[in-house]
Motif scaffolding. Structure first.
Motif, PDB file in Angstrom:
ATOM      1  N   TYR A 110       0.727  -1.092   0.046  1.00  0.00           N
ATOM      2  CA  TYR A 110       0.206  -0.036  -0.086  1.00  0.00           C
ATOM      3  C   TYR A 110       0.875   1.277   0.020  1.00  0.00           C
ATOM      4  O   TYR A 110       0.672   1.913  -0.820  1.00  0.00           O
ATOM      5  N   ASN A 111       1.907   1.276   0.749  1.00  0.00           N
ATOM      6  CA  ASN A 111       2.667   2.423   1.036  1.00  0.00           C
ATOM      7  C   ASN A 111       3.567   2.586  -0.310  1.00  0.00           C
ATOM      8  O   ASN A 111       3.962   3.795  -0.741  1.00  0.00           O
ATOM      9  N   THR A 112       3.817   1.452  -0.712  1.00  0.00           N
ATOM     10  CA  THR A 112       4.904   1.651  -2.236  1.00  0.00           C
ATOM     11  C   THR A 112       3.851   2.160  -3.142  1.00  0.00           C
ATOM     12  O   THR A 112       4.397   2.964  -3.901  1.00  0.00           O
ATOM     13  N   GLY A 113       2.705   1.874  -3.259  1.00  0.00           N
ATOM     14  CA  GLY A 113       1.887   2.399  -4.292  1.00  0.00           C
ATOM     15  C   GLY A 113       1.789   4.089  -4.059  1.00  0.00           C
ATOM     16  O   GLY A 113       1.928   4.949  -5.152  1.00  0.00           O
ATOM     17  N   ASP A 141      13.344   8.652   1.822  1.00  0.00           N
ATOM     18  CA  ASP A 141      13.533   7.948   3.166  1.00  0.00           C
ATOM     19  C   ASP A 141      12.174   6.996   3.590  1.00  0.00           C
ATOM     20  O   ASP A 141      12.557   5.948   4.026  1.00  0.00           O
ATOM     21  N   ALA A 142      11.175   7.584   3.076  1.00  0.00           N
ATOM     22  CA  ALA A 142       9.816   6.764   3.285  1.00  0.00           C
ATOM     23  C   ALA A 142       9.977   5.485   2.590  1.00  0.00           C
ATOM     24  O   ALA A 142       9.733   4.324   3.159  1.00  0.00           O
ATOM     25  N   ALA A 143      10.702   5.387   1.459  1.00  0.00           N
ATOM     26  CA  ALA A 143      10.865   4.047   0.645  1.00  0.00           C
ATOM     27  C   ALA A 143      11.713   3.076   1.487  1.00  0.00           C
ATOM     28  O   ALA A 143      11.580   1.883   1.284  1.00  0.00           O
ATOM     29  N   GLN A 144      12.626   3.813   2.312  1.00  0.00           N
ATOM     30  CA  GLN A 144      13.657   2.820   2.858  1.00  0.00           C
ATOM     31  C   GLN A 144      12.927   2.247   4.130  1.00  0.00           C
ATOM     32  O   GLN A 144      13.192   1.174   4.414  1.00  0.00           O
ATOM     33  N   TRP A 145      11.794   2.789   4.734  1.00  0.00           N
ATOM     34  CA  TRP A 145      11.181   2.491   6.011  1.00  0.00           C
ATOM     35  C   TRP A 145       9.788   2.591   5.612  1.00  0.00           C
ATOM     36  O   TRP A 145       8.908   3.458   6.244  1.00  0.00           O
ATOM     37  N   PRO A 146       9.160   1.843   4.672  1.00  0.00           N
ATOM     38  CA  PRO A 146       7.638   1.615   4.636  1.00  0.00           C
ATOM     39  C   PRO A 146       7.088   1.380   5.811  1.00  0.00           C
ATOM     40  O   PRO A 146       5.832   1.590   6.041  1.00  0.00           O
ATOM     41  N   ILE A 147       7.688   0.390   6.404  1.00  0.00           N
ATOM     42  CA  ILE A 147       7.261   0.263   7.876  1.00  0.00           C
ATOM     43  C   ILE A 147       8.238   0.157   8.927  1.00  0.00           C
ATOM     44  O   ILE A 147       9.345  -0.093   8.285  1.00  0.00           O
ATOM     45  N   ALA A 148       8.308   0.171  10.164  1.00  0.00           N
ATOM     46  CA  ALA A 148       9.147  -0.066  11.038  1.00  0.00           C
ATOM     47  C   ALA A 148       9.296  -1.389  11.872  1.00  0.00           C
ATOM     48  O   ALA A 148      10.271  -1.864  12.368  1.00  0.00           O
ATOM     49  N   SER A 194       1.419   4.674   7.630  1.00  0.00           N
ATOM     50  CA  SER A 194       0.872   5.072   6.338  1.00  0.00           C
ATOM     51  C   SER A 194       1.246   6.402   5.873  1.00  0.00           C
ATOM     52  O   SER A 194       1.691   7.097   6.903  1.00  0.00           O
ATOM     53  N   PHE A 195       1.107   6.878   4.672  1.00  0.00           N
ATOM     54  CA  PHE A 195       1.674   8.105   4.058  1.00  0.00           C
ATOM     55  C   PHE A 195       0.650   8.982   3.376  1.00  0.00           C
ATOM     56  O   PHE A 195      -0.263   8.495   2.830  1.00  0.00           O
ATOM     57  N   THR A 196       0.851  10.217   3.509  1.00  0.00           N
ATOM     58  CA  THR A 196       0.021  11.281   2.867  1.00  0.00           C
ATOM     59  C   THR A 196       0.804  12.091   2.168  1.00  0.00           C
ATOM     60  O   THR A 196       1.908  12.582   2.623  1.00  0.00           O
ATOM     61  N   GLY A 230       6.371  14.147  -8.968  1.00  0.00           N
ATOM     62  CA  GLY A 230       7.426  14.997  -8.784  1.00  0.00           C
ATOM     63  C   GLY A 230       7.425  15.704  -7.112  1.00  0.00           C
ATOM     64  O   GLY A 230       7.848  16.527  -6.732  1.00  0.00           O
ATOM     65  N   ILE A 231       6.626  14.944  -6.368  1.00  0.00           N
ATOM     66  CA  ILE A 231       6.416  15.273  -4.979  1.00  0.00           C
ATOM     67  C   ILE A 231       7.455  14.636  -4.336  1.00  0.00           C
ATOM     68  O   ILE A 231       7.706  13.412  -4.307  1.00  0.00           O
ATOM     69  N   GLN A 232       8.246  15.416  -3.526  1.00  0.00           N
ATOM     70  CA  GLN A 232       9.284  15.096  -2.854  1.00  0.00           C
ATOM     71  C   GLN A 232       9.080  14.522  -1.121  1.00  0.00           C
ATOM     72  O   GLN A 232       9.972  14.007  -0.549  1.00  0.00           O
ATOM     73  N   HIS A 233       7.974  15.054  -0.599  1.00  0.00           N
ATOM     74  CA  HIS A 233       7.698  14.917   0.865  1.00  0.00           C
ATOM     75  C   HIS A 233       6.418  14.221   1.034  1.00  0.00           C
ATOM     76  O   HIS A 233       5.417  14.453   0.425  1.00  0.00           O
ATOM     77  N   ILE A 234       6.475  13.564   2.201  1.00  0.00           N
ATOM     78  CA  ILE A 234       5.205  12.728   2.589  1.00  0.00           C
ATOM     79  C   ILE A 234       5.054  13.133   4.157  1.00  0.00           C
ATOM     80  O   ILE A 234       6.181  13.371   4.651  1.00  0.00           O
ATOM     81  N   GLU A 235       3.793  12.986   4.778  1.00  0.00           N
ATOM     82  CA  GLU A 235       3.550  13.206   5.941  1.00  0.00           C
ATOM     83  C   GLU A 235       3.304  11.760   6.366  1.00  0.00           C
ATOM     84  O   GLU A 235       2.531  10.927   5.920  1.00  0.00           O
ATOM     85  N   VAL A 236       3.739  11.275   7.765  1.00  0.00           N
ATOM     86  CA  VAL A 236       3.771   9.856   8.223  1.00  0.00           C
ATOM     87  C   VAL A 236       2.544  10.109   9.216  1.00  0.00           C
ATOM     88  O   VAL A 236       2.232  10.865  10.294  1.00  0.00           O
TER      89      VAL A 236
END
Length: 205
Positions: free
Chosen positions: A134-137, A178-185, A192-194, A146-152
């Motif tokens: 889900y988070n990878t999608g 960074d989020a792609a490296q840690w889609p879950i902890a 999840s990301f916005t 071209g969006i560089q940031h997400i909120e966790v």
């Protein structure tokens, strides 16, 4: 187990990936379509899923083989003496208990020696893989636009790289990379990301 892994990777992961990507696209006022970049991201996700989960399947096959060999050896060496002064049922139970303790086939063994019941491991693995999908999608849509940031969004106590990590994740702004490296902890993580196309600064600052 091989069949279950392939069912998860071939049927469920694409659906969950699409759900995450569609939600992200909708938040941008667009529609998700299976472009080549999304197909590539899904292939990588499925390959990683196969490699991780089938590795445990192969481990189980090896351990089953070890168990089979141990049973044959034990039957040759122990059965004649085990029957002395006991019933066959008592001797069989003792032998079975010894073999089960030495070769616990109902456990998954991690590299550090930790053992987890197969059912609990399977549930945690499936939940982890679907959350990652889900988070990878979501992140693939971010890159596409071209969006560089997400909120966790995460549990208030959950750390960024592991649950006890002092760097808490919830309501922080992270880069897509960074989020792609840690889609879950951790297993059973609710992360999840916005997408945040509107800011390049941490909301907490």
């Amino acid at each position: 187990m091989d069949t279950a892994v392939r069912d998860l990777a071939d049927r469920h992961l694409p659906a969950v990936y699409e759900a995450g990507a569609s939600a992200a696209a909708t938040s941008l006022g667009t529609t998700f379509t299976w472009t080549s970049s999304h197909q590539h991201a899904l292939r990588a996700l499925r390959t990683d899923t196969y490699a991780d989960l089938l590795r445990h399947s192969q481990q189980t096959v090896r351990r089953a083989g070890q168990f089979h060999r141990a049973v044959r050896v034990a039957a040759r060496r122990q059965t004649p003496t085990a029957l002395t002064g006991r019933t066959a049922l008592q001797a069989a139970k003792t032998l079975a208990d010894q073999l089960a303790a030495a070769h616990p086939l109902d456990r998954i063994v991690y590299r550090n020696g930790t053992r987890m019941p197969v059912r609990a491991w399977a549930e945690a693995a499936a939940l982890a893989r679907t959350t990652v999908a889900y988070n990878t999608g979501t992140l693939a849509v971010a890159r596409e636009h071209g969006i560089q940031h997400i909120e966790v969004y995460d549990g208030s106590d959950c750390g960024w790289t592991s649950h006890p990590d002092p760097d808490k994740a919830a309501r922080t702004l992270r880069t897509v990379d960074d989020a792609a490296q840690w889609p879950i902890a951790h297993p059973r993580c609710n992360r999840s990301f916005t997408l945040r196309p509107d800011t390049g600064h941490d909301p907490a600052e």
